[in-house]
Motif scaffolding. Structure first.
Motif, PDB file in Angstrom:
ATOM      1  N   ARG A 124       0.844  -1.191   0.000  1.00 39.28           N
ATOM      2  CA  ARG A 124       0.000   0.000   0.000  1.00 39.28           C
ATOM      3  C   ARG A 124       0.884   1.247   0.000  1.00 39.28           C
ATOM      4  O   ARG A 124       1.760   1.395   0.853  1.00 39.28           O
ATOM      5  CB  ARG A 124      -0.931  -0.007   1.207  1.00 39.28           C
ATOM      6  CG  ARG A 124      -1.856  -1.226   1.262  1.00 39.28           C
ATOM      7  CD  ARG A 124      -2.869  -1.101   2.383  1.00 39.28           C
ATOM      8  NE  ARG A 124      -3.753   0.035   2.163  1.00 39.28           N
ATOM      9  CZ  ARG A 124      -4.889  -0.022   1.459  1.00 39.28           C
ATOM     10  NH1 ARG A 124      -5.270  -1.174   0.915  1.00 39.28           N
ATOM     11  NH2 ARG A 124      -5.632   1.043   1.295  1.00 39.28           N
ATOM     12  N   VAL A 125       0.616   2.129  -0.941  1.00 40.61           N
ATOM     13  CA  VAL A 125       1.421   3.340  -1.122  1.00 40.61           C
ATOM     14  C   VAL A 125       0.545   4.568  -0.900  1.00 40.61           C
ATOM     15  O   VAL A 125      -0.494   4.725  -1.551  1.00 40.61           O
ATOM     16  CB  VAL A 125       2.034   3.399  -2.533  1.00 40.61           C
ATOM     17  CG1 VAL A 125       2.916   4.647  -2.676  1.00 40.61           C
ATOM     18  CG2 VAL A 125       2.841   2.140  -2.833  1.00 40.61           C
ATOM     19  N   LEU A 126       0.963   5.425   0.013  1.00 37.43           N
ATOM     20  CA  LEU A 126       0.270   6.691   0.234  1.00 37.43           C
ATOM     21  C   LEU A 126       1.010   7.781  -0.530  1.00 37.43           C
ATOM     22  O   LEU A 126       2.164   8.086  -0.232  1.00 37.43           O
ATOM     23  CB  LEU A 126       0.216   7.024   1.723  1.00 37.43           C
ATOM     24  CG  LEU A 126      -0.445   8.360   2.101  1.00 37.43           C
ATOM     25  CD1 LEU A 126      -1.887   8.405   1.588  1.00 37.43           C
ATOM     26  CD2 LEU A 126      -0.401   8.564   3.618  1.00 37.43           C
ATOM     27  N   VAL A 127       0.358   8.345  -1.534  1.00 41.98           N
ATOM     28  CA  VAL A 127       0.928   9.419  -2.348  1.00 41.98           C
ATOM     29  C   VAL A 127       0.404  10.751  -1.812  1.00 41.98           C
ATOM     30  O   VAL A 127      -0.813  10.967  -1.751  1.00 41.98           O
ATOM     31  CB  VAL A 127       0.527   9.265  -3.831  1.00 41.98           C
ATOM     32  CG1 VAL A 127       1.100  10.414  -4.657  1.00 41.98           C
ATOM     33  CG2 VAL A 127       0.999   7.922  -4.378  1.00 41.98           C
ATOM     34  N   VAL A 128       1.308  11.625  -1.409  1.00 37.44           N
ATOM     35  CA  VAL A 128       0.919  12.936  -0.889  1.00 37.44           C
ATOM     36  C   VAL A 128       1.457  13.983  -1.865  1.00 37.44           C
ATOM     37  O   VAL A 128       2.648  14.301  -1.866  1.00 37.44           O
ATOM     38  CB  VAL A 128       1.469  13.177   0.525  1.00 37.44           C
ATOM     39  CG1 VAL A 128       0.893  14.458   1.107  1.00 37.44           C
ATOM     40  CG2 VAL A 128       1.166  11.987   1.429  1.00 37.44           C
ATOM     41  N   GLU A 129       0.575  14.500  -2.698  1.00 37.31           N
ATOM     42  CA  GLU A 129       0.968  15.396  -3.780  1.00 37.31           C
ATOM     43  C   GLU A 129      -0.200  16.310  -4.132  1.00 37.31           C
ATOM     44  O   GLU A 129      -1.301  15.830  -4.404  1.00 37.31           O
ATOM     45  CB  GLU A 129       1.381  14.563  -5.008  1.00 37.31           C
ATOM     46  CG  GLU A 129       1.621  15.334  -6.272  1.00 37.31           C
ATOM     47  CD  GLU A 129       2.739  16.341  -6.130  1.00 37.31           C
ATOM     48  OE1 GLU A 129       2.439  17.555  -6.220  1.00 37.31           O
ATOM     49  OE2 GLU A 129       3.904  15.924  -5.957  1.00 37.31           O
ATOM     50  N   ASP A 130       0.033  17.627  -4.105  1.00 38.47           N
ATOM     51  CA  ASP A 130      -1.068  18.555  -4.368  1.00 38.47           C
ATOM     52  C   ASP A 130      -1.218  18.911  -5.842  1.00 38.47           C
ATOM     53  O   ASP A 130      -2.237  19.462  -6.241  1.00 38.47           O
ATOM     54  CB  ASP A 130      -0.889  19.836  -3.547  1.00 38.47           C
ATOM     55  CG  ASP A 130       0.326  20.645  -3.993  1.00 38.47           C
ATOM     56  OD1 ASP A 130       1.367  20.030  -4.285  1.00 38.47           O
ATOM     57  OD2 ASP A 130       0.230  21.886  -4.044  1.00 38.47           O
ATOM     58  N   ASP A 131      -0.223  18.577  -6.659  1.00 39.30           N
ATOM     59  CA  ASP A 131      -0.316  18.837  -8.089  1.00 39.30           C
ATOM     60  C   ASP A 131      -1.168  17.751  -8.747  1.00 39.30           C
ATOM     61  O   ASP A 131      -0.843  16.569  -8.687  1.00 39.30           O
ATOM     62  CB  ASP A 131       1.088  18.857  -8.706  1.00 39.30           C
ATOM     63  CG  ASP A 131       1.063  19.236 -10.178  1.00 39.30           C
ATOM     64  OD1 ASP A 131       0.695  18.378 -11.002  1.00 39.30           O
ATOM     65  OD2 ASP A 131       1.426  20.385 -10.484  1.00 39.30           O
ATOM     66  N   ASP A 132      -2.273  18.159  -9.392  1.00 37.78           N
ATOM     67  CA  ASP A 132      -3.201  17.188  -9.969  1.00 37.78           C
ATOM     68  C   ASP A 132      -2.557  16.319 -11.037  1.00 37.78           C
ATOM     69  O   ASP A 132      -2.798  15.102 -11.096  1.00 37.78           O
ATOM     70  CB  ASP A 132      -4.416  17.909 -10.576  1.00 37.78           C
ATOM     71  CG  ASP A 132      -5.392  18.382  -9.509  1.00 37.78           C
ATOM     72  OD1 ASP A 132      -5.268  17.917  -8.358  1.00 37.78           O
ATOM     73  OD2 ASP A 132      -6.269  19.200  -9.823  1.00 37.78           O
ATOM     74  N   THR A 133      -1.747  16.914 -11.893  1.00 37.72           N
ATOM     75  CA  THR A 133      -1.133  16.154 -12.981  1.00 37.72           C
ATOM     76  C   THR A 133      -0.171  15.109 -12.446  1.00 37.72           C
ATOM     77  O   THR A 133      -0.218  13.929 -12.828  1.00 37.72           O
ATOM     78  CB  THR A 133      -0.386  17.101 -13.940  1.00 37.72           C
ATOM     79  OG1 THR A 133      -1.308  18.054 -14.477  1.00 37.72           O
ATOM     80  CG2 THR A 133       0.255  16.314 -15.076  1.00 37.72           C
ATOM     81  N   ILE A 134       0.706  15.520 -11.524  1.00 39.22           N
ATOM     82  CA  ILE A 134       1.688  14.582 -10.951  1.00 39.22           C
ATOM     83  C   ILE A 134       0.981  13.519 -10.119  1.00 39.22           C
ATOM     84  O   ILE A 134       1.292  12.320 -10.212  1.00 39.22           O
ATOM     85  CB  ILE A 134       2.721  15.334 -10.097  1.00 39.22           C
ATOM     86  CG1 ILE A 134       3.528  16.305 -10.966  1.00 39.22           C
ATOM     87  CG2 ILE A 134       3.664  14.345  -9.403  1.00 39.22           C
ATOM     88  CD1 ILE A 134       4.499  17.160 -10.187  1.00 39.22           C
ATOM     89  N   GLY A 135       0.034  13.941  -9.300  1.00 34.34           N
ATOM     90  CA  GLY A 135      -0.673  12.997  -8.444  1.00 34.34           C
ATOM     91  C   GLY A 135      -1.413  11.936  -9.234  1.00 34.34           C
ATOM     92  O   GLY A 135      -1.355  10.743  -8.920  1.00 34.34           O
ATOM     93  N   ARG A 136      -2.101  12.358 -10.293  1.00 35.48           N
ATOM     94  CA  ARG A 136      -2.848  11.401 -11.117  1.00 35.48           C
ATOM     95  C   ARG A 136      -1.897  10.464 -11.854  1.00 35.48           C
ATOM     96  O   ARG A 136      -2.147   9.261 -11.975  1.00 35.48           O
ATOM     97  CB  ARG A 136      -3.718  12.156 -12.112  1.00 35.48           C
ATOM     98  CG  ARG A 136      -4.683  11.276 -12.888  1.00 35.48           C
ATOM     99  CD  ARG A 136      -5.661  12.099 -13.700  1.00 35.48           C
ATOM    100  NE  ARG A 136      -6.540  12.890 -12.838  1.00 35.48           N
ATOM    101  CZ  ARG A 136      -6.459  14.221 -12.686  1.00 35.48           C
ATOM    102  NH1 ARG A 136      -5.514  14.898 -13.316  1.00 35.48           N
ATOM    103  NH2 ARG A 136      -7.287  14.851 -11.896  1.00 35.48           N
ATOM    104  N   HIS A 137      -0.770  11.008 -12.314  1.00 37.21           N
ATOM    105  CA  HIS A 137       0.236  10.199 -13.009  1.00 37.21           C
ATOM    106  C   HIS A 137       0.799   9.136 -12.072  1.00 37.21           C
ATOM    107  O   HIS A 137       0.957   7.963 -12.452  1.00 37.21           O
ATOM    108  CB  HIS A 137       1.350  11.110 -13.519  1.00 37.21           C
ATOM    109  CG  HIS A 137       2.453  10.396 -14.236  1.00 37.21           C
ATOM    110  ND1 HIS A 137       2.257   9.649 -15.380  1.00 37.21           N
ATOM    111  CD2 HIS A 137       3.788  10.306 -13.950  1.00 37.21           C
ATOM    112  CE1 HIS A 137       3.415   9.138 -15.781  1.00 37.21           C
ATOM    113  NE2 HIS A 137       4.350   9.512 -14.924  1.00 37.21           N
TER     114      HIS A 137
END
Length: 240
Positions: A13-26
């Protein structure tokens, strides 16, 4: 924290913490398509809430969040979950920023922009290292310092020296090669991964942190090992 089995990343399980929509979705799409189970949070507060509800194996953490300092999140989650693999995603490249990230508890960092291929390779390298079982080994005495590889403890006069996971592994490798010149490539292979590629700045920053923690642990006269830098080659641990 659970330790994922390398062949079955669907349980990782990976928790991605990123506020940029493009990077986060990628990241979310790329991780899921490669067998991981990602959860994407756009804020630090959301990440803390998620981590309190679900046991995660990996944290991919952007430092430039809108509501909290990413370093504070790293410190908080490292204290709560000692086995959590923390990889910082940052646009900051100065050594002082890298040092701050590793001191906050991160295991590694990636400078933006980075490719998904590099990120996945880094994750495989770290997770592979964590799932390799080692046979029991006798503690290694280094003057008044003792490195117990089996228990993953470093003690000075029977008092534990608090080391980050990679700092301990680096010390253990150097201790096994006491008095020998250990090449940078060997240290990267044994502490990170034999297929590691890219910058080795992480090695230098981790070693600097190790030196600092060992020095801070000395509260009375002690016989301590010294880590000598061998320019253009690597490092050597020796008793003085």
């Amino acid at each position: 924290m659970r330790k994922p089995a390398a062949p079955d990343r669907s349980r990782c399980r990976v928790l991605v913490v990123e506020d940029d929509d493009t990077i986060g979705r990628h990241l979310e799409t790329g991780l899921r398509s490669n067998g991981y189970a990602p959860t994407w949070s756009r804020t630090g507060a959301g990440a803390l809430t998620e981590s309190a509800q679900t046991p995660y194996d990996v944290l991919l953490l952007d430092l430039g969040l809108p509501d909290m300092d990413g370093l504070d999140i790293a410190r908080t989650l490292r204290a709560r979950f000692p086995d959590l693999l923390i990889v910082i995603l940052t646009a900051r490249t100065d050594d002082i920023d890298v040092i701050a990230g590793l001191d906050a508890g991160a295991d590694d960092y990636l400078v933006k922009p980075f490719s998904l291929t590099v990120l996945l390779a880094r994750l495989r390298a770290h997770l592979r290292r964590r799932t390799i079982a080692s046979p029991a080994q006798e503690p290694i005495p280094l003057g008044d310092l003792v490195v117990d590889v089996t228990a993953r403890r470093c003690t000075l006069h029977d008092r534990e020296v608090p080391l980050r996971p990679k700092e301990f592994e680096l010390l253990a490798v150097l201790a096994r090669h006491l008095g020998e010149a250990v090449p940078r490539e060997t240290l990267m292979a044994e502490v990170w991964d034999e297929n590691w590629f890219g910058s080795t700045k992480t090695l230098d920053v981790t070693l600097a942190g190790l030196r600092r923690r060992l020095a801070d642990a000395v509260v009375r006269p002690s016989r301590m090992p010294r880590i000598t830098t061998l320019r253009g080659h690597g490092y050597r641990l020796e008793l003085i």
